[in-house]
Design a protein around this motif. Structure first.
Motif, short mmCIF file in Angstrom:
data_model
loop_
_atom_site.label_atom_id
_atom_site.label_comp_id
_atom_site.label_asym_id
_atom_site.label_seq_id
_atom_site.Cartn_x
_atom_site.Cartn_y
_atom_site.Cartn_z
N THR B 49 0.83 -1.22 0.00
CA THR B 49 0.00 0.00 0.00
C THR B 49 0.86 1.26 0.00
OG1 THR B 49 -0.18 0.20 2.42
CG2 THR B 49 -1.76 -1.26 1.33
N ILE B 50 2.16 1.12 0.11
CA ILE B 50 3.07 2.28 0.04
C ILE B 50 2.84 3.01 -1.29
CG2 ILE B 50 4.93 0.82 -0.88
CD1 ILE B 50 6.93 2.56 0.55
N PRO B 51 2.79 4.34 -1.25
CA PRO B 51 2.52 5.07 -2.51
C PRO B 51 3.57 4.79 -3.58
CG PRO B 51 2.26 6.53 -0.60
CD PRO B 51 2.85 5.23 -0.08
N ASP B 52 3.13 4.86 -4.82
CA ASP B 52 4.00 4.58 -5.97
C ASP B 52 5.22 5.51 -5.96
OD1 ASP B 52 3.81 3.13 -8.86
OD2 ASP B 52 4.76 5.09 -9.02
N ARG B 53 6.42 4.93 -6.04
CA ARG B 53 7.65 5.70 -5.93
C ARG B 53 7.87 6.57 -7.15
NH1 ARG B 53 5.56 1.52 -4.34
NH2 ARG B 53 6.71 0.20 -5.77
N THR B 54 7.56 6.02 -8.34
CA THR B 54 7.76 6.84 -9.55
C THR B 54 6.83 8.04 -9.54
OG1 THR B 54 8.68 5.09 -10.93
CG2 THR B 54 7.47 6.81 -12.06
N GLU B 55 5.56 7.83 -9.17
CA GLU B 55 4.62 8.96 -9.14
C GLU B 55 5.11 10.04 -8.18
OE1 GLU B 55 0.65 7.53 -8.44
OE2 GLU B 55 0.64 6.34 -10.28
N ALA B 56 5.63 9.63 -7.03
CA ALA B 56 6.13 10.62 -6.07
C ALA B 56 7.30 11.41 -6.67
CB ALA B 56 6.56 9.93 -4.78
N CYS B 87 13.85 -2.68 -4.20
CA CYS B 87 13.13 -1.81 -5.14
C CYS B 87 14.11 -0.71 -5.53
CB CYS B 87 11.89 -1.20 -4.50
SG CYS B 87 11.09 0.08 -5.53
N ASN B 88 14.45 -0.66 -6.81
CA ASN B 88 15.41 0.34 -7.27
C ASN B 88 14.91 1.75 -7.01
OD1 ASN B 88 17.72 -1.00 -9.10
ND2 ASN B 88 15.84 -2.19 -9.31
N THR B 89 13.64 2.00 -7.41
CA THR B 89 13.13 3.37 -7.34
C THR B 89 13.10 3.87 -5.90
OG1 THR B 89 11.73 2.69 -9.18
CG2 THR B 89 11.35 4.88 -8.29
N ALA B 90 12.79 2.99 -4.96
CA ALA B 90 12.74 3.38 -3.55
C ALA B 90 14.09 3.89 -3.06
CB ALA B 90 12.28 2.20 -2.68
N HIS B 91 15.18 3.51 -3.75
CA HIS B 91 16.50 4.00 -3.32
C HIS B 91 16.63 5.51 -3.45
CE1 HIS B 91 17.57 -0.18 -2.88
NE2 HIS B 91 18.71 0.18 -2.36
N ALA B 92 15.76 6.14 -4.22
CA ALA B 92 15.77 7.61 -4.27
C ALA B 92 15.44 8.20 -2.90
CB ALA B 92 14.76 8.10 -5.31
N PHE B 93 14.76 7.41 -2.05
CA PHE B 93 14.35 7.91 -0.74
C PHE B 93 15.30 7.46 0.37
CE2 PHE B 93 10.79 7.53 -3.59
CZ PHE B 93 10.23 8.79 -3.54
N VAL B 94 16.31 6.68 0.02
CA VAL B 94 17.26 6.20 1.04
C VAL B 94 17.92 7.36 1.79
CG1 VAL B 94 19.48 4.99 1.36
CG2 VAL B 94 17.61 3.88 0.12
N PRO B 95 18.37 8.43 1.08
CA PRO B 95 18.99 9.53 1.84
C PRO B 95 18.05 10.14 2.89
CG PRO B 95 19.44 9.76 -0.51
CD PRO B 95 18.43 8.65 -0.37
N ARG B 96 16.73 10.04 2.66
CA ARG B 96 15.78 10.61 3.63
C ARG B 96 15.56 9.71 4.84
NH1 ARG B 96 10.92 12.72 -0.40
NH2 ARG B 96 12.31 13.25 -2.13
N ALA B 137 15.59 10.29 -11.19
CA ALA B 137 16.30 10.54 -9.92
C ALA B 137 17.81 10.42 -10.10
CB ALA B 137 15.80 9.60 -8.83
N GLY B 138 18.25 9.87 -11.24
CA GLY B 138 19.69 9.81 -11.53
C GLY B 138 20.44 8.83 -10.64
N LEU B 139 19.72 7.80 -10.14
CA LEU B 139 20.33 6.90 -9.15
C LEU B 139 21.50 6.12 -9.74
CD1 LEU B 139 17.00 5.60 -7.61
CD2 LEU B 139 18.66 7.11 -6.50
N TYR B 140 21.30 5.52 -10.90
CA TYR B 140 22.38 4.74 -11.51
C TYR B 140 23.48 5.66 -12.04
CZ TYR B 140 20.41 0.19 -10.74
OH TYR B 140 19.96 -0.96 -10.14
N GLN B 141 23.05 6.79 -12.60
CA GLN B 141 24.02 7.78 -13.10
C GLN B 141 25.06 8.09 -12.02
OE1 GLN B 141 23.49 9.65 -16.39
NE2 GLN B 141 25.67 9.55 -15.87
N GLU B 142 24.56 8.42 -10.83
CA GLU B 142 25.43 8.82 -9.72
C GLU B 142 26.43 7.71 -9.36
OE1 GLU B 142 23.16 9.67 -6.16
OE2 GLU B 142 24.95 9.33 -4.93
N TRP B 143 25.91 6.48 -9.24
CA TRP B 143 26.79 5.39 -8.81
C TRP B 143 27.73 4.93 -9.91
CZ3 TRP B 143 27.95 3.55 -4.10
CH2 TRP B 143 27.14 4.00 -3.04
#
Lengths: 243, 243
Positions: B49-56, B87-96, B137-143
């Motif tokens: 039920t967690i909101p969609d990461r891409t939409e966020a 979940c790859n997309t959720a990694h955008a929220f890891v810094p938070r 979110a540029g996650l793979y770009q950064e790494w």
């Protein structure tokens, strides 16, 4: 899913871990819905270090009951509202834990027996492929009796050399064509004894026995349990008996 | 496994649930051992039920951060000693969240980039199949930048019509040959842009794209993450950087 659900599925797993992963995949596949958000919240405690259930039932190993109670406590603290145990043999210990867990347990073997009783054409005799622990504990015997279904079992050599050998191979991750051949042969022996359906009564067995390799229907209690959980969650807390 | 481990793997899952089941199956398959008791204790919180990461990430939906924090708390209370987020997309929220969870997070994208940097022959250019959220979110770009690997991405139409269509089909449980064809075509476009490896950078993609359908190696970050967790657990708490 017709209505949102407050149910949180607690899976007491790790017996074995591959069967737990397979069970969760079945639960997800069984849940209706077209997006992530339609699926059921689930918490899984997978403790593969729990002592072997068959060894305990045969008097050769420690009692897994404390591990089952600990796992149930983790699930309850995590917010689970119902417990599912995707291990047939562990159901021998359900009477020892059910008073203490404070949550309903959807009983896999009870659900499987009920499912068999509703099949058409009617099943009068079912065969069982399961661990020696499950067989000795009489778990399926007790539940099939309630529904007037006769149970046939592998004779001793088939139980040891075919069924248990295959289960151990799946647990060890070495299941292959030989493993499948052992289970197919054991299933055939059951149909020769009159089984009109074969119960894949250990969660490792469906991982080694393709249903299409057997002449009669193969019942997967883990799938039946997943379906029962989805029905329960989507009808908001009614018990399986109410349906 | 050389020594027993006190590690308890916490899986923050449900994004989506099928990918979580698949990830746990990979973790089990990756763990050496021949009996249940050789496997790692694992707790999984799967909240679809967690909101969609891409939409966020695209500004179209609620922030999933509170759900990720709640899930991390459940895992910590259950005894987890490390967190994995399949979940790859959720990694955008890891810094938070990483400052607040009180447990190490083994970073799937960091592990995938490190894995790419160790491949032979050396990978200079990698292609990415991922959600639009992960891409933006540029996650793979950064790494990959850190390891001197160039990243190529699907152009806009391929990202929308091929990659996202396929990911949604897998999430909806309607993945089929058409889904596979979409992903194969998107992967081919990446190799035409010079990709020497393709990153299956959304946990749903390996469920729809067989590695053998692509001419270059397909990297499954979920499998790389599973391997990193097993290494960590079996070397008793050393960090991936130490190995």
């Amino acid at each position: 899913m017709t209505t949102p659900t407050t149910e949180i599925i607690g899976i007491l797993g790790g017996m074995g871990p591959a069967a737990t992963a397979d069970f969760y995949a079945k639960l997800v596949a069984t849940t209706p819905g077209s997006s992530d958000q339609d699926h059921l919240r689930t918490v899984i405690w997978s403790d593969p270090t729990i002592p072997d259930r068959t060894e305990a039932l045969l008097g050769d190993g420690p009692d897994p009951t404390p591990w089952l109670l600990d796992g149930s406590r983790v699930l309850r603290q995590a917010g689970a509202t119902v417990i599912a145990i995707p291990c047939n043999t562990a159901h021998a210990f359900v009477p020892r834990i059910e008073e203490h867990v404070g949550l309903p347990i959807v009983h896999m073997i009870g659900e499987a027996a009920r499912h068999l009783s509703t099949m058409s054409p009617r099943i009068h005799t079912a065969g069982l492929l399961a661990t020696t622990g499950t067989v000795r504990a009489g778990l399926y015997q007790e539940w099939l009796d309630r529904f007037g279904i006769r149970l046939v079992l592998p004779e001793g050599a088939s139980q040891d050399r075919e069924v248990m050998t295959a289960i151990r191979a799946v647990k060890a991750g070495t299941g292959d064509d030989t493993t499948t051949a052992l289970l197919v042969r054991a299933a055939q022996r059951l149909t020769e004894q009159g089984a009109q359906a074969v119960i894949a009564g250990c969660t490792e067995i469906p991982l080694g026995l393709p249903a299409e390799a057997v002449d009669v229907p193969v019942i997967d209690p883990a799938l039946v349990l997943a379906q029962a959980l989805v029905r329960r969650a989507t009808t908001e807390g009614s018990t399986p008996q109410d349906e």
